[in-house]
Design a protein around this motif. Structure first.
Motif, PDB file in Angstrom:
ATOM      1  N   GLN A  43      18.037   6.780  -1.609  1.00  0.00           N
ATOM      2  CA  GLN A  43      16.646   6.329  -1.641  1.00  0.00           C
ATOM      3  C   GLN A  43      15.727   7.267  -0.879  1.00  0.00           C
ATOM      4  OE1 GLN A  43      16.614   2.369  -0.063  1.00  0.00           O
ATOM      5  NE2 GLN A  43      17.381   1.426  -1.947  1.00  0.00           N
ATOM      6  N   THR A 227      19.305  -3.795   0.368  1.00  0.00           N
ATOM      7  CA  THR A 227      18.938  -2.691  -0.540  1.00  0.00           C
ATOM      8  C   THR A 227      20.000  -1.609  -0.471  1.00  0.00           C
ATOM      9  OG1 THR A 227      17.125  -1.214  -1.192  1.00  0.00           O
ATOM     10  CG2 THR A 227      17.574  -1.411   1.176  1.00  0.00           C
ATOM     11  N   GLY A 228      19.811  -0.547  -1.230  1.00  0.00           N
ATOM     12  CA  GLY A 228      20.720   0.582  -1.184  1.00  0.00           C
ATOM     13  C   GLY A 228      22.121   0.243  -1.646  1.00  0.00           C
ATOM     14  N   GLN A 256      15.444   0.191  -5.913  1.00  0.00           N
ATOM     15  CA  GLN A 256      14.737   1.409  -6.283  1.00  0.00           C
ATOM     16  C   GLN A 256      15.432   2.069  -7.469  1.00  0.00           C
ATOM     17  OE1 GLN A 256      13.556   3.999  -3.065  1.00  0.00           O
ATOM     18  NE2 GLN A 256      13.384   2.323  -1.616  1.00  0.00           N
ATOM     19  N   ASP A 259      19.013   3.074  -7.396  1.00  0.00           N
ATOM     20  CA  ASP A 259      19.948   1.953  -7.419  1.00  0.00           C
ATOM     21  C   ASP A 259      20.236   1.525  -8.859  1.00  0.00           C
ATOM     22  OD1 ASP A 259      19.729   1.959  -4.602  1.00  0.00           O
ATOM     23  OD2 ASP A 259      17.981   0.649  -4.704  1.00  0.00           O
ATOM     24  N   THR A 302      12.212   8.498  -5.873  1.00  0.00           N
ATOM     25  CA  THR A 302      12.090   7.078  -5.537  1.00  0.00           C
ATOM     26  C   THR A 302      10.714   6.824  -4.927  1.00  0.00           C
ATOM     27  OG1 THR A 302      12.872   7.337  -3.266  1.00  0.00           O
ATOM     28  CG2 THR A 302      14.551   7.021  -4.977  1.00  0.00           C
ATOM     29  N   ASN A 304      10.331   5.945  -1.881  1.00  0.00           N
ATOM     30  CA  ASN A 304      10.376   6.585  -0.557  1.00  0.00           C
ATOM     31  C   ASN A 304       9.943   8.042  -0.644  1.00  0.00           C
ATOM     32  OD1 ASN A 304      12.083   4.201  -0.350  1.00  0.00           O
ATOM     33  ND2 ASN A 304      12.722   5.001   1.635  1.00  0.00           N
TER      34      ASN A 304
END
Length: 401
Positions: A43, A227-228, A256, A259, A302, A304
């Motif tokens: 991410q 997440t992740g 995201q 993912d 992403t 991020n």
């Protein structure tokens, strides 16, 4: 002196002018403090470093000689490690700003340090809404998303589709707690109810016991407050256990595009998710994402990555405009006017440090609908900047009077 000014006064004034000019060094240093080896490395990680470098290169075209150096370090998802790096960077390496910070626990630790040092923190990868709430600082800007925005978007979207009772499976640290709290608020406002929750540590591989508890609750919705890599593992095991059906939905609160890429469309199809950026949203996002992908072996950015680029570029422009690296003054400059950002559109930085812009709800395409890798999202809803984020007077930020 013919005009009545003593020579000492003149020298003092000149020294003060010199000190003011010296506040902006010949090279502005920005540290990308990220997860380069753990569950958030896809991410953020290398992609965030590349995005910050792209911002520095684009700024060079307008910088009038002001140089930029980008540093990077791995915080290992440990608040003490992240705090030590940030302190060393500022004290020993003259770093002027820290960006990315994809771990809410690390971000909250660094937040205090940067305020004490009066240097800028650009929370482009940090999700906890406490950064613009009870722990807001005059030296911090939070770009892209936060747990309130995610909870608001996902809680409303899924509750409106019939998911009235919820059970949370969440990280047992700052991000998970904030996601669960903020989503609960949105669900209850829509008339839904929370039946229970269970917490798991960061880096969990086996979700069987947590998912069985969620299934046994009888809730309409299993909500993942993580997440992740953890969220990916949980969703894969939900499919293996065949937990979902007509009477049970999944709310993946913080997913995201990487993912979805890892899960594959067969497993991810139909998922609802909320983001503030998608590479294929418009001509501007597509053009920038193509440049990014050329440096990342074809990988699309992403949220991020895009937020790190935008926050870094906005910061550098504010430093040049304010002619200082003092964090509170740079952030005040960022707050002073609307930012026309190529990736997020019209952006306004509020007094609590929250950068507001539209958010989006997407649905993941089926394999048949997708035209190729990273063609994953269908736009379901656009949430205006005014509605996407928590009202400024409701977060408890002490900077708001």
């Amino acid at each position: 002196m013919r005009h009545g000014l003593p020579i000492g006064c003149v020298l003092l004034c000149l020294s003060m002018i010199g000190a003011a000019v010296a506040q902006v060094p010949a090279t502005v240093k920005i540290g990308v403090l990220s997860d380069f080896s753990g569950p958030f490395s896809d991410q953020a990680g290398k992609g965030s470093l590349v995005a910050a470098q792209m911002a520095a290169e684009d700024f060079a075209k307008e910088s009038k000689g002001l140089k930029v150096e980008i540093l990077s370090a791995d915080h290992q998802n440990k608040p003490d490690v992240g705090a030590a790096i940030a302190r060393r960077w500022v004290d020993q390496e003259a770093v002027d700003a820290v960006v990315d910070l994809p771990n809410s626990g690390v971000a909250l630790a660094v937040n205090t340090i940067m305020k004490d040092k009066n240097r800028t923190m650009l929370a482009s990868g940090s999700a906890t809404s406490d950064l613009t709430g009870k722990f807001c600082q005059p030296t911090t800007v939070q770009w892209a998303l936060d747990t309130w925005a995610l909870g608001n978007a996902m809680g409303r979207a899924i509750t409106e589709r019939g998911g009235k009772s919820w059970y949370f499976v969440s990280f047992d640290y700052a991000l998970g707690k904030a996601l669960q709290r903020d989503t609960t608020e949105a669900v209850e406002k829509q008339g839904g109810k929370i039946l229970g929750s269970v917490s798991h540590p960061l880096g969990t591989a086996d979700f069987s016991s947590y998912l069985l508890q969620a299934q046994a609750s009888g809730a309409d919705v299993i909500a993942l407050g993580d997440t992740g890599a953890d969220a990916i593992n949980a969703i894969k095991q939900i499919a293996e256990f065949q937990i979902l059906g007509k009477d049970k939905r999944l709310a993946a609160l913080f997913m995201q595009i990487v993912d979805i890429d890892s899960l594959g469309l067969k497993a991810a199809q139909g998922l609802l998710l909320s983001e503030a950026f998608y590479w294929d949203l418009n001509d501007s996002t597509r053009a920038w994402s193509k440049r990014f992908a050329e440096r990342m072996n074809g990988r699309m950015p992403t949220i991020n990555h895009s937020a790190t680029y935008s926050a870094t570029l906005a910061y550098l422009r504010a430093v040049q405009a304010a002619q200082t690296i003092e964090g509170d003054k740079v952030v005040a400059q960022m707050e002073s006017a609307e930012i026309d950002d190529p990736l997020f559109g019209k952006v306004k930085v509020r007094k609590d440090g929250r950068a507001i812009h539209p958010m989006f709800v997407f649905e993941v395409k089926t394999p048949e609908e997708s035209k190729g890798r990273y063609d994953y999202y269908k736009l379901v809803r656009t949430i205006s900047a005014e509605d996407a984020f928590r009202p400024i007077d409701q977060g408890g930020c002490p900077l708001i009077h």
